[in-house]
Design a protein around this motif. Structure first.
Motif, PDB file in Angstrom:
ATOM      1  N   VAL A   1      -3.862 -13.449  12.817  1.00  0.00           N
ATOM      2  CA  VAL A   1      -2.996 -12.919  13.876  1.00  0.00           C
ATOM      3  C   VAL A   1      -3.685 -11.731  14.521  1.00  0.00           C
ATOM      4  CG1 VAL A   1      -0.773 -13.684  12.941  1.00  0.00           C
ATOM      5  CG2 VAL A   1      -1.746 -11.494  12.192  1.00  0.00           C
ATOM      6  N   ASN A   2      -3.335 -11.481  15.767  1.00  0.00           N
ATOM      7  CA  ASN A   2      -3.897 -10.340  16.478  1.00  0.00           C
ATOM      8  C   ASN A   2      -3.022  -9.096  16.389  1.00  0.00           C
ATOM      9  OD1 ASN A   2      -6.225 -11.712  17.473  1.00  0.00           O
ATOM     10  ND2 ASN A   2      -4.936 -12.712  19.007  1.00  0.00           N
ATOM     11  N   THR A   3      -1.710  -9.306  16.284  1.00  0.00           N
ATOM     12  CA  THR A   3      -0.768  -8.187  16.243  1.00  0.00           C
ATOM     13  C   THR A   3       0.358  -8.499  15.274  1.00  0.00           C
ATOM     14  OG1 THR A   3       0.742  -9.007  17.952  1.00  0.00           O
ATOM     15  CG2 THR A   3      -1.203  -7.790  18.711  1.00  0.00           C
ATOM     16  N   LEU A   4       1.101  -7.477  14.901  1.00  0.00           N
ATOM     17  CA  LEU A   4       2.294  -7.694  14.074  1.00  0.00           C
ATOM     18  C   LEU A   4       3.324  -8.527  14.822  1.00  0.00           C
ATOM     19  CD1 LEU A   4       2.751  -4.160  12.439  1.00  0.00           C
ATOM     20  CD2 LEU A   4       1.886  -6.237  11.339  1.00  0.00           C
ATOM     21  N   GLY A   5       3.306  -8.421  16.143  1.00  0.00           N
ATOM     22  CA  GLY A   5       4.244  -9.188  16.956  1.00  0.00           C
ATOM     23  C   GLY A   5       3.998 -10.685  16.917  1.00  0.00           C
ATOM     24  N   ASP A   6       2.839 -11.097  16.429  1.00  0.00           N
ATOM     25  CA  ASP A   6       2.537 -12.529  16.322  1.00  0.00           C
ATOM     26  C   ASP A   6       3.178 -13.173  15.095  1.00  0.00           C
ATOM     27  OD1 ASP A   6       0.914 -12.409  18.577  1.00  0.00           O
ATOM     28  OD2 ASP A   6      -0.898 -11.974  17.410  1.00  0.00           O
ATOM     29  N   LEU A   7       3.641 -12.357  14.155  1.00  0.00           N
ATOM     30  CA  LEU A   7       4.125 -12.881  12.875  1.00  0.00           C
ATOM     31  C   LEU A   7       5.555 -13.395  12.957  1.00  0.00           C
ATOM     32  CD1 LEU A   7       2.761 -10.051  10.570  1.00  0.00           C
ATOM     33  CD2 LEU A   7       2.099 -12.456  10.410  1.00  0.00           C
ATOM     34  N   THR A   8       5.800 -14.531  12.325  1.00  0.00           N
ATOM     35  CA  THR A   8       7.170 -14.983  12.096  1.00  0.00           C
ATOM     36  C   THR A   8       7.710 -14.287  10.847  1.00  0.00           C
ATOM     37  OG1 THR A   8       6.524 -16.817  10.671  1.00  0.00           O
ATOM     38  CG2 THR A   8       6.613 -17.251  13.054  1.00  0.00           C
ATOM     39  N   ALA A   9       9.008 -14.378  10.643  1.00  0.00           N
ATOM     40  CA  ALA A   9       9.604 -13.798   9.439  1.00  0.00           C
ATOM     41  C   ALA A   9       9.026 -14.446   8.186  1.00  0.00           C
ATOM     42  CB  ALA A   9      11.126 -13.962   9.478  1.00  0.00           C
ATOM     43  N   GLU A  10       8.848 -15.757   8.251  1.00  0.00           N
ATOM     44  CA  GLU A  10       8.330 -16.483   7.092  1.00  0.00           C
ATOM     45  C   GLU A  10       6.903 -16.048   6.762  1.00  0.00           C
ATOM     46  OE1 GLU A  10      11.719 -18.339   8.810  1.00  0.00           O
ATOM     47  OE2 GLU A  10       9.773 -17.888   9.762  1.00  0.00           O
ATOM     48  N   GLN A  11       6.083 -15.887   7.774  1.00  0.00           N
ATOM     49  CA  GLN A  11       4.711 -15.452   7.541  1.00  0.00           C
ATOM     50  C   GLN A  11       4.678 -14.056   6.922  1.00  0.00           C
ATOM     51  OE1 GLN A  11       3.320 -16.020  11.605  1.00  0.00           O
ATOM     52  NE2 GLN A  11       1.832 -17.542  10.904  1.00  0.00           N
ATOM     53  N   PHE A  12       5.514 -13.152   7.449  1.00  0.00           N
ATOM     54  CA  PHE A  12       5.526 -11.799   6.910  1.00  0.00           C
ATOM     55  C   PHE A  12       5.962 -11.795   5.451  1.00  0.00           C
ATOM     56  CE2 PHE A  12       7.814  -7.877   5.882  1.00  0.00           C
ATOM     57  CZ  PHE A  12       6.771  -6.965   6.017  1.00  0.00           C
ATOM     58  N   GLU A  13       7.021 -12.532   5.150  1.00  0.00           N
ATOM     59  CA  GLU A  13       7.517 -12.550   3.768  1.00  0.00           C
ATOM     60  C   GLU A  13       6.474 -13.121   2.810  1.00  0.00           C
ATOM     61  OE1 GLU A  13      10.159 -11.070   2.711  1.00  0.00           O
ATOM     62  OE2 GLU A  13      10.844 -10.505   4.727  1.00  0.00           O
ATOM     63  N   SER A  14       5.658 -14.037   3.304  1.00  0.00           N
ATOM     64  CA  SER A  14       4.652 -14.654   2.428  1.00  0.00           C
ATOM     65  C   SER A  14       3.451 -13.747   2.178  1.00  0.00           C
ATOM     66  CB  SER A  14       4.166 -15.979   3.040  1.00  0.00           C
ATOM     67  OG  SER A  14       3.354 -15.740   4.189  1.00  0.00           O
ATOM     68  N   VAL A  15       3.237 -12.792   3.076  1.00  0.00           N
ATOM     69  CA  VAL A  15       2.027 -11.978   2.975  1.00  0.00           C
ATOM     70  C   VAL A  15       2.298 -10.538   2.552  1.00  0.00           C
ATOM     71  CG1 VAL A  15       1.923 -11.049   5.336  1.00  0.00           C
ATOM     72  CG2 VAL A  15      -0.208 -11.677   4.145  1.00  0.00           C
ATOM     73  N   LYS A  16       3.533 -10.093   2.582  1.00  0.00           N
ATOM     74  CA  LYS A  16       3.811  -8.675   2.335  1.00  0.00           C
ATOM     75  C   LYS A  16       3.430  -8.247   0.924  1.00  0.00           C
ATOM     76  CE  LYS A  16       8.681  -9.104   0.919  1.00  0.00           C
ATOM     77  NZ  LYS A  16      10.082  -8.779   1.263  1.00  0.00           N
ATOM     78  N   CYS A  17       3.373  -9.189  -0.013  1.00  0.00           N
ATOM     79  CA  CYS A  17       3.003  -8.861  -1.397  1.00  0.00           C
ATOM     80  C   CYS A  17       1.580  -8.328  -1.494  1.00  0.00           C
ATOM     81  CB  CYS A  17       3.172 -10.075  -2.298  1.00  0.00           C
ATOM     82  SG  CYS A  17       2.156 -11.495  -1.803  1.00  0.00           S
ATOM     83  N   HIS A  18       0.760  -8.618  -0.491  1.00  0.00           N
ATOM     84  CA  HIS A  18      -0.626  -8.155  -0.501  1.00  0.00           C
ATOM     85  C   HIS A  18      -0.763  -6.724   0.032  1.00  0.00           C
ATOM     86  CE1 HIS A  18      -2.027 -12.139  -1.578  1.00  0.00           C
ATOM     87  NE2 HIS A  18      -1.358 -12.659  -0.555  1.00  0.00           N
ATOM     88  N   ILE A  19       0.318  -6.192   0.605  1.00  0.00           N
ATOM     89  CA  ILE A  19       0.303  -4.811   1.099  1.00  0.00           C
ATOM     90  C   ILE A  19       0.779  -3.925  -0.048  1.00  0.00           C
ATOM     91  CG2 ILE A  19       1.090  -3.223   2.890  1.00  0.00           C
ATOM     92  CD1 ILE A  19       1.861  -5.662   4.572  1.00  0.00           C
ATOM     93  N   ASN A  20      -0.140  -3.251  -0.702  1.00  0.00           N
ATOM     94  CA  ASN A  20       0.193  -2.527  -1.930  1.00  0.00           C
ATOM     95  C   ASN A  20       0.949  -1.223  -1.690  1.00  0.00           C
ATOM     96  OD1 ASN A  20      -1.023  -4.443  -3.640  1.00  0.00           O
ATOM     97  ND2 ASN A  20      -3.049  -3.564  -3.252  1.00  0.00           N
ATOM     98  N   ASP A  21       0.905  -0.737  -0.476  1.00  0.00           N
ATOM     99  CA  ASP A  21       1.587   0.516  -0.128  1.00  0.00           C
ATOM    100  C   ASP A  21       2.974   0.183   0.418  1.00  0.00           C
ATOM    101  OD1 ASP A  21       2.516   2.873   1.053  1.00  0.00           O
ATOM    102  OD2 ASP A  21       0.504   3.520   1.613  1.00  0.00           O
ATOM    103  N   ASN A  22       4.019   0.589  -0.304  1.00  0.00           N
ATOM    104  CA  ASN A  22       5.391   0.262   0.117  1.00  0.00           C
ATOM    105  C   ASN A  22       5.739   0.874   1.468  1.00  0.00           C
ATOM    106  OD1 ASN A  22       8.033  -0.957  -0.422  1.00  0.00           O
ATOM    107  ND2 ASN A  22       8.765   1.162  -0.576  1.00  0.00           N
ATOM    108  N   LEU A  23       5.149   2.016   1.775  1.00  0.00           N
ATOM    109  CA  LEU A  23       5.394   2.635   3.084  1.00  0.00           C
ATOM    110  C   LEU A  23       4.897   1.721   4.201  1.00  0.00           C
ATOM    111  CD1 LEU A  23       6.402   5.275   4.467  1.00  0.00           C
ATOM    112  CD2 LEU A  23       4.005   5.975   4.540  1.00  0.00           C
ATOM    113  N   LEU A  24       3.738   1.128   4.023  1.00  0.00           N
ATOM    114  CA  LEU A  24       3.189   0.219   5.031  1.00  0.00           C
ATOM    115  C   LEU A  24       4.001  -1.067   5.118  1.00  0.00           C
ATOM    116  CD1 LEU A  24      -0.674   0.609   4.540  1.00  0.00           C
ATOM    117  CD2 LEU A  24       0.877   1.924   5.992  1.00  0.00           C
ATOM    118  N   VAL A  25       4.554  -1.517   3.999  1.00  0.00           N
ATOM    119  CA  VAL A  25       5.442  -2.680   4.015  1.00  0.00           C
ATOM    120  C   VAL A  25       6.650  -2.400   4.895  1.00  0.00           C
ATOM    121  CG1 VAL A  25       6.974  -4.150   2.642  1.00  0.00           C
ATOM    122  CG2 VAL A  25       4.725  -3.530   1.754  1.00  0.00           C
ATOM    123  N   LYS A  26       7.251  -1.239   4.720  1.00  0.00           N
ATOM    124  CA  LYS A  26       8.434  -0.882   5.492  1.00  0.00           C
ATOM    125  C   LYS A  26       8.124  -0.780   6.991  1.00  0.00           C
ATOM    126  CE  LYS A  26      10.945   2.490   3.822  1.00  0.00           C
ATOM    127  NZ  LYS A  26      11.275   3.806   3.202  1.00  0.00           N
TER     128      LYS A  26
END
Length: 385
Positions: free
Chosen positions: A241-266
């Motif tokens: 993806v090029n931007t966060l705006g390109d993500l669907t809800a499903e894509q975000f939920e599937s990938v958020k586990c790889h973001i180790n910083d909870n602040l960045l997840v939020k």
């Protein structure tokens, strides 16, 4: 208004005006902090804004005057001296436009009289309104032949590179492209846009100013943008993806586990789901379903409060109090946050009660009064005379 502007111009510059221009303010209905994340925004222009009265001079002087900053008197400079100057305060916004648009044909100075009925620092884009009205004027006077979207881009570039605020394009776009009784669904990644009918029936838009002093350039706006960029760089390791705006809800939920910083997840969660809310909002308005639209406004505020952390006690208090009042369909902060305004949809015959109750309770809790503005959805920047 035209007579008053003509009279004030003559008082200040001891001369007659040549032209008058207007650029509105804007409120964003849904889609906050999504514009620089490549997502959608859903703003509308409003019927208060910035008036610019001008007369060309025979020399190369630029004389800036604002009725809103009268203690600063006239700011005089030369067309060859357009560098940012902190002492020039508000005049840096139109100066930046002159610098961006200046070419070999611009060899004349101006007397420039600005009057705005947008509350400054409230988050209704008074600075972008000044930029757009100045760009519109120069485009007209010098027949530069830019279309309005080109001018919008130039105004955003001025804000980014000259003023130093790393804003997206939403404010300038809504001000330039506004349409009576319509909101704009704008894809900030592609600049594709659609108008949606904003028929409020027996309801009105009520803007409530917290009256908390804030400065956008001094706020944590740029910090939020950097946090989203950090989250995106991690996500891009797993999804193309090029931007966060390109993500669907499903894509975000599937990938958020790889973001180790909870602040960045939020931070990234807000950008993704707020973008989705803009599309739902357009669909709701097209169906005339104000209740669904109001619920989306409420959800937006919760996300801005809990995930993006840009509200604060003043904005949260206003929204909480608004939602306790009869006749309120939805309420949320609007603008960058950190102070500024809320936008609420209120039944017209209950607005007086709404104002009295919210003002009383807010003043008790915060210690000073809010200010209320009943606004209509208006057209974009235009020449008046």
């Amino acid at each position: 208004m035209m007579d008053q502007l003509e009279s004030r111009f003559k008082e200040v510059f001891n001369n007659l005006y040549e032209h008058i221009y207007f650029a509105p303010g804007r409120v964003n209905l849904i889609g906050e902090h999504t514009d620089y994340n490549g997502g959608n925004v859903f703003p509308c222009a409003i019927d208060i804004g910035t008036y610019l009265v001008i007369r060309k001079r025979k020399d190369r002087k630029l004389c800036f005057y604002s009725d809103n900053f009268s203690k600063l008197n006239i700011i005089e400079l030369n067309l060859d001296d357009l560098e940012y100057n902190e002492d020039h305060n508000w005049a840096n916004y139109p100066k930046g436009i002159f610098k961006m648009l200046k070419n070999q044909d611009m060899n004349t100075g101006f007397d420039l009289f600005y009057y705005g009925n947008i509350p400054n620092g409230a988050g209704l884009s008074s600075s972008a309104s000044i930029e757009v009205v100045t760009a519109l004027m120069l485009n007209d006077v010098f027949e530069l032949k830019y279309d309005i979207i080109d001018l919008v881009k130039i105004c955003q570039k001025t804000e980014n590179e000259y003023i130093g605020v790393n804003c997206g394009i939403m404010d300038q776009f809504a001000i330039g492209m506004g349409k009576d009784d319509h909101a704009i669904l704008l894809d900030t990644n592609t600049l594709k846009y659609d108008y949606a009918p904003l028929k409020l029936g027996k309801h009105k838009l009520v803007v409530t100013n917290t009256n908390k002093k804030r400065g956008l350039a001094d706020s944590k706006y740029n910090e939020r943008r950097e946090e989203c960029e950090q989250a995106l760089s991690i996500i891009q390791e797993y999804i193309d993806v090029n931007t966060l705006g390109d993500l669907t809800a499903e894509q975000f939920e599937s990938v958020k586990c790889h973001i180790n910083d909870n602040l960045l997840v939020k931070r990234s969660r807000h950008a993704v789901y707020e973008n989705i809310r803009t599309k739902k909002a357009k669909a709701a308005l097209e169906l005339g379903d104000l209740d669904v639209f109001g619920n989306l406004m409420n959800e937006s505020h919760v996300s801005l409060r809990d995930d993006y952390d840009v509200t604060g006690v003043e904005l949260d208090t206003l929204v909480k109090l608004a939602l306790q009042q009869d006749g309120v369909i939805g309420s949320r902060m609007t603008g960058a946050g950190f102070g500024g305004c809320t936008i609420s949809i209120v039944k017209e015959d209950l607005i007086d009660t709404f104002r009295q109750n919210v003002e009383k309770k807010y003043t008790e809790i915060i210690g000073y009064e809010p200010t209320f503005y009943i606004v209509n959805v208006g057209a974009g920047a235009r020449k008046l005379k």
